[in-house]
Design a protein around this motif. Structure first.
Motif, PDB file in Angstrom:
ATOM      1  N   SER A  75     102.451  25.676  67.969  1.00 49.36           N
ATOM      2  CA  SER A  75     101.927  26.525  69.139  1.00 49.36           C
ATOM      3  C   SER A  75     102.493  27.166  69.852  1.00 49.36           C
ATOM      4  N   GLY A  76     101.900  28.239  70.137  1.00 48.97           N
ATOM      5  CA  GLY A  76     102.800  29.178  71.405  1.00 48.97           C
ATOM      6  C   GLY A  76     103.785  30.092  70.618  1.00 48.97           C
ATOM      7  N   ASN A  77     102.929  30.140  69.448  1.00 50.33           N
ATOM      8  CA  ASN A  77     103.892  31.250  68.649  1.00 50.33           C
ATOM      9  C   ASN A  77     103.559  32.346  68.493  1.00 50.33           C
ATOM     10  N   LYS A  78     103.775  33.840  67.523  1.00 45.99           N
ATOM     11  CA  LYS A  78     103.122  34.812  67.705  1.00 45.99           C
ATOM     12  C   LYS A  78     102.970  35.488  65.895  1.00 45.99           C
ATOM     13  N   ILE A  79     102.341  34.139  65.951  1.00 47.55           N
ATOM     14  CA  ILE A  79     102.327  34.601  64.517  1.00 47.55           C
ATOM     15  C   ILE A  79     100.564  35.726  64.131  1.00 47.55           C
ATOM     16  N   LYS A  80     101.115  36.424  63.574  1.00 55.31           N
ATOM     17  CA  LYS A  80      99.881  37.746  63.115  1.00 55.31           C
ATOM     18  C   LYS A  80      99.665  37.097  61.487  1.00 55.31           C
ATOM     19  N   GLN A  81     100.013  36.572  60.880  1.00 47.02           N
ATOM     20  CA  GLN A  81      99.710  36.391  59.384  1.00 47.02           C
ATOM     21  C   GLN A  81     100.836  35.405  58.567  1.00 47.02           C
ATOM     22  N   ILE A  82      99.432  34.509  58.228  1.00 44.80           N
ATOM     23  CA  ILE A  82      99.982  32.794  57.396  1.00 44.80           C
ATOM     24  C   ILE A  82      99.834  33.465  56.183  1.00 44.80           C
ATOM     25  N   GLN A  83     101.249  33.497  54.825  1.00 51.53           N
ATOM     26  CA  GLN A  83     100.742  33.835  53.576  1.00 51.53           C
ATOM     27  C   GLN A  83      99.973  32.150  52.779  1.00 51.53           C
ATOM     28  N   PRO A  84      99.598  33.201  52.143  1.00 51.90           N
ATOM     29  CA  PRO A  84      98.703  31.592  50.960  1.00 51.90           C
ATOM     30  C   PRO A  84      99.625  30.305  50.359  1.00 51.90           C
ATOM     31  N   ASN A  85      99.151  28.913  50.268  1.00 49.89           N
ATOM     32  CA  ASN A  85     100.156  28.022  50.277  1.00 49.89           C
ATOM     33  C   ASN A  85     100.850  27.647  51.069  1.00 49.89           C
ATOM     34  N   SER A  86     101.232  28.291  52.755  1.00 46.24           N
ATOM     35  CA  SER A  86     101.625  27.897  53.425  1.00 46.24           C
ATOM     36  C   SER A  86     101.679  27.452  53.743  1.00 46.24           C
ATOM     37  N   LEU A  87     100.155  26.581  54.284  1.00 47.93           N
ATOM     38  CA  LEU A  87     100.066  25.200  54.970  1.00 47.93           C
ATOM     39  C   LEU A  87      99.404  24.152  54.298  1.00 47.93           C
ATOM     40  N   ASN A  88      98.794  24.358  52.793  1.00 45.73           N
ATOM     41  CA  ASN A  88      97.970  23.845  52.184  1.00 45.73           C
ATOM     42  C   ASN A  88      98.781  22.929  51.178  1.00 45.73           C
ATOM     43  N   GLN A  89      99.754  23.321  51.261  1.00 46.43           N
ATOM     44  CA  GLN A  89     100.608  21.982  50.196  1.00 46.43           C
ATOM     45  C   GLN A  89     101.300  20.395  50.571  1.00 46.43           C
ATOM     46  N   PHE A  90     100.702  20.528  52.095  1.00 42.74           N
ATOM     47  CA  PHE A  90     101.695  18.921  52.781  1.00 42.74           C
ATOM     48  C   PHE A  90     100.781  18.050  52.550  1.00 42.74           C
ATOM     49  N   LYS A  91     101.503  17.036  52.169  1.00 40.34           N
ATOM     50  CA  LYS A  91     100.997  15.870  51.740  1.00 40.34           C
ATOM     51  C   LYS A  91     100.765  14.542  52.575  1.00 40.34           C
ATOM     52  N   ARG A  92     100.907  14.773  53.527  1.00 41.64           N
ATOM     53  CA  ARG A  92     100.978  13.624  54.655  1.00 41.64           C
ATOM     54  C   ARG A  92     100.381  13.609  56.023  1.00 41.64           C
ATOM     55  N   LEU A  93     100.042  15.206  55.909  1.00 46.43           N
ATOM     56  CA  LEU A  93     100.544  15.485  57.560  1.00 46.43           C
ATOM     57  C   LEU A  93      98.499  15.731  58.100  1.00 46.43           C
ATOM     58  N   LYS A  94      99.529  15.081  59.590  1.00 46.03           N
ATOM     59  CA  LYS A  94      97.988  13.958  59.467  1.00 46.03           C
ATOM     60  C   LYS A  94      98.430  14.905  61.321  1.00 46.03           C
ATOM     61  N   TYR A  95      98.698  16.226  61.651  1.00 48.59           N
ATOM     62  CA  TYR A  95      99.230  16.592  62.812  1.00 48.59           C
ATOM     63  C   TYR A  95      99.605  18.215  62.647  1.00 48.59           C
ATOM     64  N   LEU A  96      98.123  18.591  63.039  1.00 49.39           N
ATOM     65  CA  LEU A  96      98.716  20.496  62.665  1.00 49.39           C
ATOM     66  C   LEU A  96      98.304  21.181  64.019  1.00 49.39           C
TER      67      LEU A  96
END
Length: 142
Positions: free
Chosen positions: A112-133
């Motif tokens: 949170s609180g960054n200046k993200i303009k682009q999220i490339q595919p597969n940068s977030l969807n590979q986590f196996k145990r992520l509970k909080y994003l």
């Protein structure tokens, strides 16, 4: 090295020290370290050597720094990390390999609180145990 005699240290908090750069070998002797907080500094970059020898690290706080990119897989040796706080930096883009090394055990990721303009595919969807994003306050263009 600064921490060369502290091999049994488990927690290190370097909060608000105006750090701008981290030497590649600064944490090399902290082989028992489980929690590292570098919050509220002015760190501008991290690389594949910054945390390379911290295999037991479980929590890493990089909140409130000046980090613009996650490149060169700085977390690839942190397979035990369960918490990564990367909020309030100047992060503009998430590369597909930004979180390599963290996909198996990471449970909490705060961007949170960054200046993200682009999220490339597969940068977030590979986590196996992520509970909080947390990705609020983004300026993403789709």
């Amino acid at each position: 090295a600064l921490f060369s005699k502290l091999a049994k240290l488990k927690n290190l908090n370097l909060y608000c020290n105006k750090l701008t750069h981290i030497e590649d070998s600064l944490f090399d002797h902290l082989c028992s370290l489980e929690n590292l907080f570098l919050t509220d500094n002015k760190i501008q970059s991290i690389n594949e050597k910054t945390f390379a020898k911290l295999a037991k690290l479980q929590s890493l706080g990089l909140t409130k720094n000046c980090l613009k990119r996650i490149e060169n897989q700085p977390f690839k040796n942190l397979s035990n990390l369960t918490l990564l706080a990367f909020s309030s930096n100047e992060l503009e883009e998430l590369n597909a390999d930004a979180f390599d090394g963290l996909y198996d055990n990471l449970e909490l990721l705060d961007l949170s609180g960054n200046k993200i303009k682009q999220i490339q595919p597969n940068s977030l969807n590979q986590f196996k145990r992520l509970k909080y994003l947390s990705i609020n306050e983004y300026f993403i263009f789709i």
